[in-house]
Design a protein around this motif. Structure first.
Motif, PDB file in Angstrom:
ATOM      1  N   ALA A 124       0.863  -1.187   0.000  1.00  0.00           N
ATOM      2  CA  ALA A 124       0.000   0.000   0.000  1.00  0.00           C
ATOM      3  C   ALA A 124       0.896   1.233   0.000  1.00  0.00           C
ATOM      4  O   ALA A 124       2.061   1.171   0.424  1.00  0.00           O
ATOM      5  N   ASN A 125       0.362   2.332  -0.467  1.00  0.00           N
ATOM      6  CA  ASN A 125       1.126   3.578  -0.420  1.00  0.00           C
ATOM      7  C   ASN A 125       1.266   4.033   1.029  1.00  0.00           C
ATOM      8  O   ASN A 125       0.355   3.839   1.850  1.00  0.00           O
ATOM      9  N   TYR A 126       2.364   4.658   1.311  1.00  0.00           N
ATOM     10  CA  TYR A 126       2.577   5.172   2.672  1.00  0.00           C
ATOM     11  C   TYR A 126       3.432   6.446   2.580  1.00  0.00           C
ATOM     12  O   TYR A 126       4.191   6.649   1.635  1.00  0.00           O
ATOM     13  N   ILE A 127       3.253   7.275   3.558  1.00  0.00           N
ATOM     14  CA  ILE A 127       3.984   8.537   3.617  1.00  0.00           C
ATOM     15  C   ILE A 127       4.539   8.717   5.018  1.00  0.00           C
ATOM     16  O   ILE A 127       3.984   8.205   6.003  1.00  0.00           O
ATOM     17  N   GLY A 128       5.626   9.441   5.094  1.00  0.00           N
ATOM     18  CA  GLY A 128       6.173   9.814   6.388  1.00  0.00           C
ATOM     19  C   GLY A 128       5.577  11.129   6.852  1.00  0.00           C
ATOM     20  O   GLY A 128       5.532  12.099   6.100  1.00  0.00           O
ATOM     21  N   ILE A 129       5.060  11.159   8.071  1.00  0.00           N
ATOM     22  CA  ILE A 129       4.463  12.371   8.621  1.00  0.00           C
ATOM     23  C   ILE A 129       5.556  13.162   9.333  1.00  0.00           C
ATOM     24  O   ILE A 129       6.140  12.695  10.328  1.00  0.00           O
ATOM     25  N   ALA A 130       5.839  14.336   8.810  1.00  0.00           N
ATOM     26  CA  ALA A 130       6.836  15.230   9.392  1.00  0.00           C
ATOM     27  C   ALA A 130       6.221  16.624   9.498  1.00  0.00           C
ATOM     28  O   ALA A 130       5.564  17.085   8.560  1.00  0.00           O
ATOM     29  N   PRO A 131       6.367  17.311  10.625  1.00  0.00           N
ATOM     30  CA  PRO A 131       5.789  18.650  10.755  1.00  0.00           C
ATOM     31  C   PRO A 131       6.514  19.655   9.871  1.00  0.00           C
ATOM     32  O   PRO A 131       7.685  19.487   9.534  1.00  0.00           O
ATOM     33  N   LEU A 132       5.790  20.690   9.485  1.00  0.00           N
ATOM     34  CA  LEU A 132       6.376  21.768   8.687  1.00  0.00           C
ATOM     35  C   LEU A 132       6.933  22.874   9.555  1.00  0.00           C
ATOM     36  O   LEU A 132       7.607  23.773   9.050  1.00  0.00           O
ATOM     37  N   VAL A 133       6.628  22.837  10.853  1.00  0.00           N
ATOM     38  CA  VAL A 133       7.160  23.818  11.796  1.00  0.00           C
ATOM     39  C   VAL A 133       7.765  23.062  12.974  1.00  0.00           C
ATOM     40  O   VAL A 133       7.449  21.895  13.215  1.00  0.00           O
ATOM     41  N   SER A 134       8.632  23.725  13.683  1.00  0.00           N
ATOM     42  CA  SER A 134       9.306  23.117  14.834  1.00  0.00           C
ATOM     43  C   SER A 134       8.656  23.574  16.133  1.00  0.00           C
ATOM     44  O   SER A 134       8.122  24.685  16.221  1.00  0.00           O
ATOM     45  N   GLY A 135       8.732  22.692  17.130  1.00  0.00           N
ATOM     46  CA  GLY A 135       8.202  23.043  18.434  1.00  0.00           C
ATOM     47  C   GLY A 135       7.848  21.808  19.239  1.00  0.00           C
ATOM     48  O   GLY A 135       7.795  20.691  18.706  1.00  0.00           O
ATOM     49  N   PRO A 136       7.587  21.974  20.527  1.00  0.00           N
ATOM     50  CA  PRO A 136       7.186  20.830  21.355  1.00  0.00           C
ATOM     51  C   PRO A 136       5.776  20.360  21.012  1.00  0.00           C
ATOM     52  O   PRO A 136       4.896  21.161  20.689  1.00  0.00           O
ATOM     53  N   ILE A 137       5.570  19.058  21.068  1.00  0.00           N
ATOM     54  CA  ILE A 137       4.252  18.477  20.798  1.00  0.00           C
ATOM     55  C   ILE A 137       3.400  18.624  22.059  1.00  0.00           C
ATOM     56  O   ILE A 137       3.706  18.053  23.101  1.00  0.00           O
ATOM     57  N   THR A 138       2.355  19.429  21.962  1.00  0.00           N
ATOM     58  CA  THR A 138       1.484  19.671  23.114  1.00  0.00           C
ATOM     59  C   THR A 138       0.354  18.655  23.214  1.00  0.00           C
ATOM     60  O   THR A 138      -0.240  18.501  24.280  1.00  0.00           O
TER      61      THR A 138
ATOM     62  N   GLY B  89       4.990  15.903  24.379  1.00  0.00           N
ATOM     63  CA  GLY B  89       6.025  16.684  25.032  1.00  0.00           C
ATOM     64  C   GLY B  89       7.344  16.651  24.300  1.00  0.00           C
ATOM     65  O   GLY B  89       8.223  17.485  24.581  1.00  0.00           O
ATOM     66  N   ALA B  90       7.498  15.706  23.365  1.00  0.00           N
ATOM     67  CA  ALA B  90       8.745  15.647  22.596  1.00  0.00           C
ATOM     68  C   ALA B  90       8.841  16.853  21.677  1.00  0.00           C
ATOM     69  O   ALA B  90       7.834  17.426  21.253  1.00  0.00           O
ATOM     70  N   TYR B  91      10.080  17.228  21.363  1.00  0.00           N
ATOM     71  CA  TYR B  91      10.307  18.365  20.461  1.00  0.00           C
ATOM     72  C   TYR B  91      10.364  17.853  19.033  1.00  0.00           C
ATOM     73  O   TYR B  91      11.136  16.940  18.715  1.00  0.00           O
ATOM     74  N   ALA B  92       9.519  18.435  18.190  1.00  0.00           N
ATOM     75  CA  ALA B  92       9.449  18.030  16.779  1.00  0.00           C
ATOM     76  C   ALA B  92      10.191  19.051  15.938  1.00  0.00           C
ATOM     77  O   ALA B  92       9.966  20.255  16.070  1.00  0.00           O
ATOM     78  N   ASN B  93      11.070  18.561  15.107  1.00  0.00           N
ATOM     79  CA  ASN B  93      11.819  19.425  14.188  1.00  0.00           C
ATOM     80  C   ASN B  93      11.141  19.416  12.828  1.00  0.00           C
ATOM     81  O   ASN B  93      10.661  18.380  12.357  1.00  0.00           O
ATOM     82  N   ALA B  94      11.101  20.579  12.203  1.00  0.00           N
ATOM     83  CA  ALA B  94      10.484  20.700  10.884  1.00  0.00           C
ATOM     84  C   ALA B  94      11.209  19.814   9.881  1.00  0.00           C
ATOM     85  O   ALA B  94      12.432  19.834   9.784  1.00  0.00           O
ATOM     86  N   GLY B  95      10.428  19.034   9.160  1.00  0.00           N
ATOM     87  CA  GLY B  95      10.978  18.154   8.143  1.00  0.00           C
ATOM     88  C   GLY B  95      11.474  16.821   8.660  1.00  0.00           C
ATOM     89  O   GLY B  95      11.864  15.973   7.859  1.00  0.00           O
ATOM     90  N   GLN B  96      11.476  16.612   9.981  1.00  0.00           N
ATOM     91  CA  GLN B  96      11.941  15.342  10.539  1.00  0.00           C
ATOM     92  C   GLN B  96      10.745  14.418  10.770  1.00  0.00           C
ATOM     93  O   GLN B  96       9.792  14.771  11.469  1.00  0.00           O
TER      94      GLN B  96
END
Length: 418
Positions: free
Chosen positions: A56-70, A293-300
Motif C-alpha cells: 500500500a502507499n505510505y507517507i512519512g508524517i513530518a511537521p512543517l514547523v518546529s516546536g514541542p508536541i502539546t 512533550g517531545a520536540y518536533a523538528n520541521a521536516g523530521q
C-alpha cells in the motif's frame, strides 16, 4: 527330473493379465500426460506465484514547523479517518509572529495614509503655485497693455509737441511780420497785440505739450519697468511650480512594500495553521516512537501513515509468464494469514524493469564494463513485478509486506471484463 507343462488355459490367463496390466499402465501414463498437459495449460493461461507481498502507499508524517508536541491524538497502529487530528505543536510563537505580521501591515497602511495626506498638501501647493503663475501672467499681460498704451501716449504727445511747435513758429513769424508794419501804420496796435497774445499762447501750449511728452515718457518707463517686474514674477511663479512639483512624492515606495507585508502575513498564517496536523486520508499509524512533550523538528519524520484506501499485491512472475499477463485481467489474491479467504483483484500494470544481475552482465564502472569470466550453466528466469489492485473492501487483515499468493485468471477474464 520332472517337467510340468501348464495347460493352455492357464497360459492364456497369464497373457491376458499381462496385457491388462500393460494397458492399465499405459492408460495411467496417458492420463498422467494429459493431466500434466492440462496443468501446464492451466498454469500458462492462469499464471500463479507465491512470490508476492501485500503493498500500500505510505507517507512519512513530518511537521512543517518546529516546536514541542502539546497534544498527541494517536497511538501506534491506530486506524484514523481522513481529517482526524494527529498531533499539535505549541502554536504560541507562531501566533505571536502572525500578530506581529498583521501589526506591521497595519502600521504600513497608516504610514501610507499619512503620506497620502502629505502628498495631497503638496499637490495643493502646486495648485497654489499654478494660481500664482496665472496671476503673474495676467499682471504681465496688463503691464504689456500699459506699455503699449504708454507708447501710444508718447506718440500722441510727440505729435502734440510737433503741432504746438508748428503753431508757435507760425505765431512768432506772424508777429515778426506785423511789428515792422505797425511803424508804417499798415496794421493797427490791436492786431499786433493779438499776434503777441497768440504767440505767447502758442509758446505756452508748446511748453505744456513738452511737459505732457515728458510725463507720458515717464509713464512709459514706469510701464516698461512694471512689465519687466511682471516677467520676473512670472518666472518666479514658474520656478515655484517646478519646485512644488518636485516636492510632490509618490506612494510607490510604500505601496511596493504591501505585497511583502501580505506575504509575511500569509507565511505566518501558514506556519500557524500547520501547528495542527490532520490525517490527509484514511490511514493506519505505524512506527510511532515518541510521546507527548517531545520536540518536533520541521521536516523530521515522526511516524508513518499507511494509505488504507487502496491495497495492492506486488507479485513477481517469471519472464516466461509475462506474455499471458495483461493489465485489466482479473486475479485472485490469498494472504497467508487467511489462506481460506479469496480477494478479488485486477492487474494494474506489469513491470518493465528490474536491477540487472551483475553475475550475467558484469558491473558498469567508469571506463570499461567489468564482465565476469565465469559461466553459469543453469540460467534462472528473471522475475518482474506485476501490480494487482485488490478490489475487495479493505479490512483489518491487510498488512503492508504480508506474504501472498496471486493467481491471474488469464485472457478469458480480460474478455469477460470487456
Amino acid at each position: 527330473m520332472n517337467i510340468e507343462i501348464s495347460p493352455p488355459a492357464t497360459q492364456a490367463a497369464e497373457r491376458r493379465r499381462l496385457y491388462l496390466s500393460r494397458a492399465i499402465s499405459s492408460l495411467i501414463i496417458l492420463l498422467a500426460l494429459i493431466t500434466g498437459l492440462l496443468v501446464l495449460r492451466q498454469v500458462a493461461e492462469d499464471p500463479r506465484t507465491d512470490d508476492a507481498e501485500i503493498f500500500a502507499n505510505y507517507i512519512g508524517i513530518a511537521p512543517l514547523v518546529s516546536g514541542p508536541i502539546t497534544r498527541l491524538n494517536v497511538v501506534d497502529n491506530q486506524l484514523v479517518k481522513e481529517g482526524a487530528p494527529l498531533f499539535e505543536i505549541d502554536d504560541r510563537p507562531y501566533a505571536y509572529a502572525l500578530a506581529r505580521a498583521k501589526s506591521d501591515r497595519q502600521a504600513l497602511a497608516g504610514e501610507i495614509g499619512d503620506e497620502r495626506r502629505i502628498i495631497a498638501g503638496k499637490v495643493s501647493g502646486v495648485d497654489v503655485a499654478k494660481s500664482a503663475a496665472l496671476s503673474s501672467e495676467a499682471n504681465l499681460s496688463h503691464a504689456a497693455a500699459s506699455v503699449d498704451q504708454a507708447k501710444a501716449a508718447v506718440a500722441n504727445a510727440k505729435a502734440a509737441v510737433e503741432l504746438a511747435d508748428a503753431e508757435l513758429a507760425y505765431a512768432t513769424n506772424n508777429l515778426h511780420r506785423l511789428e515792422p508794419l505797425l511803424a508804417k501804420q499798415f496794421v493797427t496796435v490791436d492786431q499786433v497785440d493779438q499776434a503777441r497774445t497768440l504767440e505767447a499762447t502758442r509758446s505756452q501750449a508748446a511748453h505744456e505739450a513738452r511737459s505732457q511728452l515728458e510725463l507720458v515718457q515717464a509713464s512709459l518707463v514706469a510701464a516698461e519697468a512694471q512689465f519687466k517686474q511682471g516677467q520676473a514674477g512670472l518666472l518666479q511663479s514658474n520656478q515655484q511650480i517646478t519646485q512644488a512639483t518636485h516636492n510632490v512624492t509618490t506612494l510607490d515606495p510604500l505601496t511596493g512594500q504591501l505585497s511583502g507585508r501580505d506575504a509575511a502575513i500569509d507565511n505566518a498564517q501558514y506556519n500557524y495553521d500547520n501547528c495542527k496536523i490532520v490525517a490527509p486520508f484514511d490511514a493506519r499509524v505505524t512506527n510511532l516512537t515518541l510521546s507527548q512533550g517531545a520536540y518536533a523538528n520541521a521536516g523530521q519524520q515522526i511516524f508513518t501513515l499507511i494509505d488504507t484506501r487502496v491495497w495492492w499485491a506486488i507479485a513477481n512472475f517469471r519472464e516466461t509468464q509475462l506474455q499471458h499477463i495483461h493489465p485489466g485481467m482479473e486475479a485472485d489474491v490469498y494472504v497467508l494469514s487467511r489462506p481460506d479467504v479469496r480477494f478479488k483483484g485486477v492487474v494494474d500494470s506489469v513491470g518493465f524493469g528490474v536491477t540487472p544481475d551483475a553475475d550475467l552482465i558484469g558491473r558498469l564502472t567508469p571506463g570499461l564494463p567489468d564482465v565476469q569470466r565465469t559461466l553459469n550453466w543453469v540460467h534462472l528466469a528473471s522475475r518482474f513485478p506485476v501490480r494487482v489492485r485488490i478490489e475487495s473492501q479493505p479490512n483489518e487483515i491487510f498488512r503492508l509486506g504480508e506474504s501472498a499468493v496471486v493467481v491471474v485468471r488469464g485472457q478469458r477474464s480480460l474478455i469477460a471484463r470487456r
